[in-house]
Structure formats: C-alpha cells, structure tokens
Design a protein around this motif. Structure first.
Motif, PDB file in Angstrom:
ATOM      1  N   HIS A   1       0.828  -1.206   0.000  1.00  0.00           N
ATOM      2  CA  HIS A   1       0.000   0.000   0.000  1.00  0.00           C
ATOM      3  C   HIS A   1       0.866   1.262   0.000  1.00  0.00           C
ATOM      4  O   HIS A   1       0.371   2.351  -0.292  1.00  0.00           O
TER       5      HIS A   1
ATOM      6  N   ASN B   1      -9.539   2.936  -9.209  1.00  0.00           N
ATOM      7  CA  ASN B   1     -10.708   3.808  -9.004  1.00  0.00           C
ATOM      8  C   ASN B   1     -10.342   5.284  -9.115  1.00  0.00           C
ATOM      9  O   ASN B   1     -10.730   6.111  -8.284  1.00  0.00           O
TER      10      ASN B   1
ATOM     11  N   SER C   1     -12.331   8.823  -8.118  1.00  0.00           N
ATOM     12  CA  SER C   1     -13.438   8.557  -7.208  1.00  0.00           C
ATOM     13  C   SER C   1     -12.949   8.645  -5.764  1.00  0.00           C
ATOM     14  O   SER C   1     -11.758   8.793  -5.489  1.00  0.00           O
ATOM     15  N   LYS C   2     -13.890   8.528  -4.846  1.00  0.00           N
ATOM     16  CA  LYS C   2     -13.540   8.580  -3.427  1.00  0.00           C
ATOM     17  C   LYS C   2     -12.713   7.363  -3.010  1.00  0.00           C
ATOM     18  O   LYS C   2     -11.973   7.408  -2.031  1.00  0.00           O
ATOM     19  N   GLU C   3     -12.872   6.268  -3.762  1.00  0.00           N
ATOM     20  CA  GLU C   3     -12.135   5.042  -3.437  1.00  0.00           C
ATOM     21  C   GLU C   3     -10.776   4.981  -4.113  1.00  0.00           C
ATOM     22  O   GLU C   3     -10.108   3.936  -4.103  1.00  0.00           O
ATOM     23  N   GLU C   4     -10.335   6.079  -4.719  1.00  0.00           N
ATOM     24  CA  GLU C   4      -9.042   6.066  -5.430  1.00  0.00           C
ATOM     25  C   GLU C   4      -7.910   5.700  -4.474  1.00  0.00           C
ATOM     26  O   GLU C   4      -7.814   6.205  -3.364  1.00  0.00           O
ATOM     27  N   LYS C   5      -7.060   4.798  -4.939  1.00  0.00           N
ATOM     28  CA  LYS C   5      -5.883   4.428  -4.159  1.00  0.00           C
ATOM     29  C   LYS C   5      -4.786   3.932  -5.093  1.00  0.00           C
ATOM     30  O   LYS C   5      -5.057   3.464  -6.204  1.00  0.00           O
TER      31      LYS C   5
END
Length: 300
Positions: free
Chosen positions: A153, A166, A169-173
């Motif tokens: 991560h 993603n 978006s809010k879930e971008e990682k």
C-alpha cells in the motif's frame, strides 16, 4: 504437534531428502564442488558456504514456507548430521540460524546463483537426458510468462511498479508492486525448470510509464541468447507477445515462436482466421506448415 503428526512430517522430509540426493547423484555429481566454488561474501564464519547454501536449498526442497520455520524444523541432530554428511563437511552442532542465513543472502552476489543455475542447465543439455522433450525433435520449448511477487500500500523502493485504482473517485488508491518475467525450459510433461529471470521494474521513482512485460522480454531474450548461443529455441507465449518487436527479436536470435491466441485478445487475427476458414484454405495452410516443419523424432 502430536507424535503422529511429527512422524508423518518426518517421513515426508525423509522422502523429499532421499529424492533430492538421488537427483543430485544422477544428474549433478559436481554439485558439491559448484557450491564450494561460489564466491563467499563473508570475512569469516563457522559455517562453510556450501552449508549456508544447502540449508536454504533444503528449506525449499522440503516446502518450508518461512525462514523461521526452517530453523525450527531443522533444529534436529539427525537433520544436522545428514546435511553435513551430504556436503562432506565437518560435524556442526547446529545448522545456521535463519537470521545468519538472511544476512548471508543479503551480501551474496545474485550473479553467483545465476552461475549455479546455468551450470545445472548446461549439464542437463550436454548429457542429453531429455531429448524426447524437443519440439519436432529439434527445438527446445521455452515458456515466457510474468508473475506477481509482492504488492504494497506504500512505496517499497524506487523500482516499484505502481497502479492507481478507481481513479477520480472517493475510493481512489495507489498500489505498489513487483513482478518478474520467467523463461521456463520444458523438459517433459509436467516438468519445467527456470532458464532465466528478469525483474519487471522501473529504473527510478519518477518515471512517467511503468516498465512492462514486453520490455523485460527483450532484456531477458538478449541475455539468454548470450548465455545459450546455440540453443535451438521455440518460444511459447500468450497473445501479449503477438507484436512486431517481439517477432523481430525472435528472428534476431534465430528463435522460432508459437503464440497462444485467446478469443477477443486480437480481433484482427480472429477476422483473418475466419476469412481463411471460410474460403476453405485452412487445410491447405495446415499442409504447408506440415511441409515446412516436418516431424522429426518422437515428441511427447
């Protein structure tokens, strides 16, 4: 662990150890000498380099998952005696601890292990024990394929590959990972060995585009041609390798190739194939291929 489980594990390790010793005697009688000739990066140690290397090799032979598990399971006087006897070295009270082994591996030049693998492969080829595995009685099949090793991560090192999921978006990682390209030599049905390895990695942290599998193929193909210049190779690969640069590299190396086509991967090839099939020319094409590559010898 119960006594029954201990006996079962002991029998399993004994079987693996016996099979390993048999393979070494039959195919690589010089293996001990090769280990002794490996350049030792340490200044001094109570353990010979062949003991250090063989301890790790036996960990993998016995399918032990972790280095700590290796120390726990090998902490047995019979195991120590057998390994020392196999290597022809003096008696040790214990095998090296996993911390000692890890420190040794950090210092060891990976080129030394490449040399060991190359010696083993050339010995197999020179002794002609797997000639039946040759495609059309002539070519050695070499599978090129990449596999993932680790993902994180956070950035692991400057050479990490990275991917954003993603995006927007809010879930971008962003994930960081390491892949490796392997060239596997086919010696028979269900029997393949590693011919070469190339890491797929970025040169530095700030690159705009990730290193990729096809670029790693060019690096690995160049090295293999240098190491095995006269090896008649037929490359096996998936449709990712169906590109002009890959074909050109194979022609430069005087290699043949078989590319596996998967429906939907290259639409233009599918269209051309169906046109040929519709014109009734497919059987004639197959006859031409048979004439160009006649069957020589027995193929399994």
């Amino acid at each position: 662990m119960t006594r029954a489980e201990q006996r079962r594990n002991r029998k399993l390790y004994e079987r693996d150890f016996a099979a390993f010793c048999k393979i070494i005697r039959q195919y690589f009688p010089e293996f001990t000498q090769w280990l002794c000739e490996t350049s030792d990066p340490r200044q001094s140690s109570i353990y010979e380099i062949e003991v250090m290397l063989m301890t790790v090799i036996m960990k993998n032979i016995c399918s032990i998952q972790s280095m700590q598990g290796m120390t726990e399971k090998f902490n047995d006087e019979n195991c120590v005696e057998n390994l020392c006897r196999l290597r022809g070295v003096g008696r040790h009270e214990f095998l090296p601890h996993y911390v000692t082994v890890n420190e040794f591996l950090k210092k060891l030049d990976t080129g030394e292990l490449e040399t060991l693998r190359r010696r083993m492969i050339k010995t197999i080829l020179r002794r002609r024990k797997f000639e039946d595995a040759r495609f059309l009685g002539k070519y050695w099949l070499v599978i090129f394929d990449a596999t993932g090793l680790f993902h994180f991560h956070e950035r692991h090192c400057a050479h990490c590959l990275k991917k954003t999921l993603n995006k927007g978006s809010k879930e971008e990682k962003t994930i960081y990972y390491h892949n490796v390209l392997e060239a596997k030599l086919v010696l028979g049905e269900g029997l393949i060995i590693s011919l070469g390895t190339e890491f797929i990695e970025n040169e530095r942290e700030d690159v705009e585009k990730n290193d990729c599998e096809t670029r790693a193929f060019h690096r690995l193909a160049s090295r293999l041609k240098q190491e095995y210049p006269r090896l008649p190779v037929c490359v096996l690969a998936d449709s990712l390798y169906a590109s002009e640069p890959v074909f050109k590299k194979c022609k430069e190396n005087k290699w043949h190739y078989l590319i596996r086509y998967k429906d939907g991967s290259i639409p233009s090839i599918a269209e051309e194939y169906h046109e040929i099939e519709g014109m009734g020319e497919l059987q004639e094409l197959e006859r031409e291929i048979a004439r160009e590559y006649p069957r020589k010898g027995r193929v399994k």
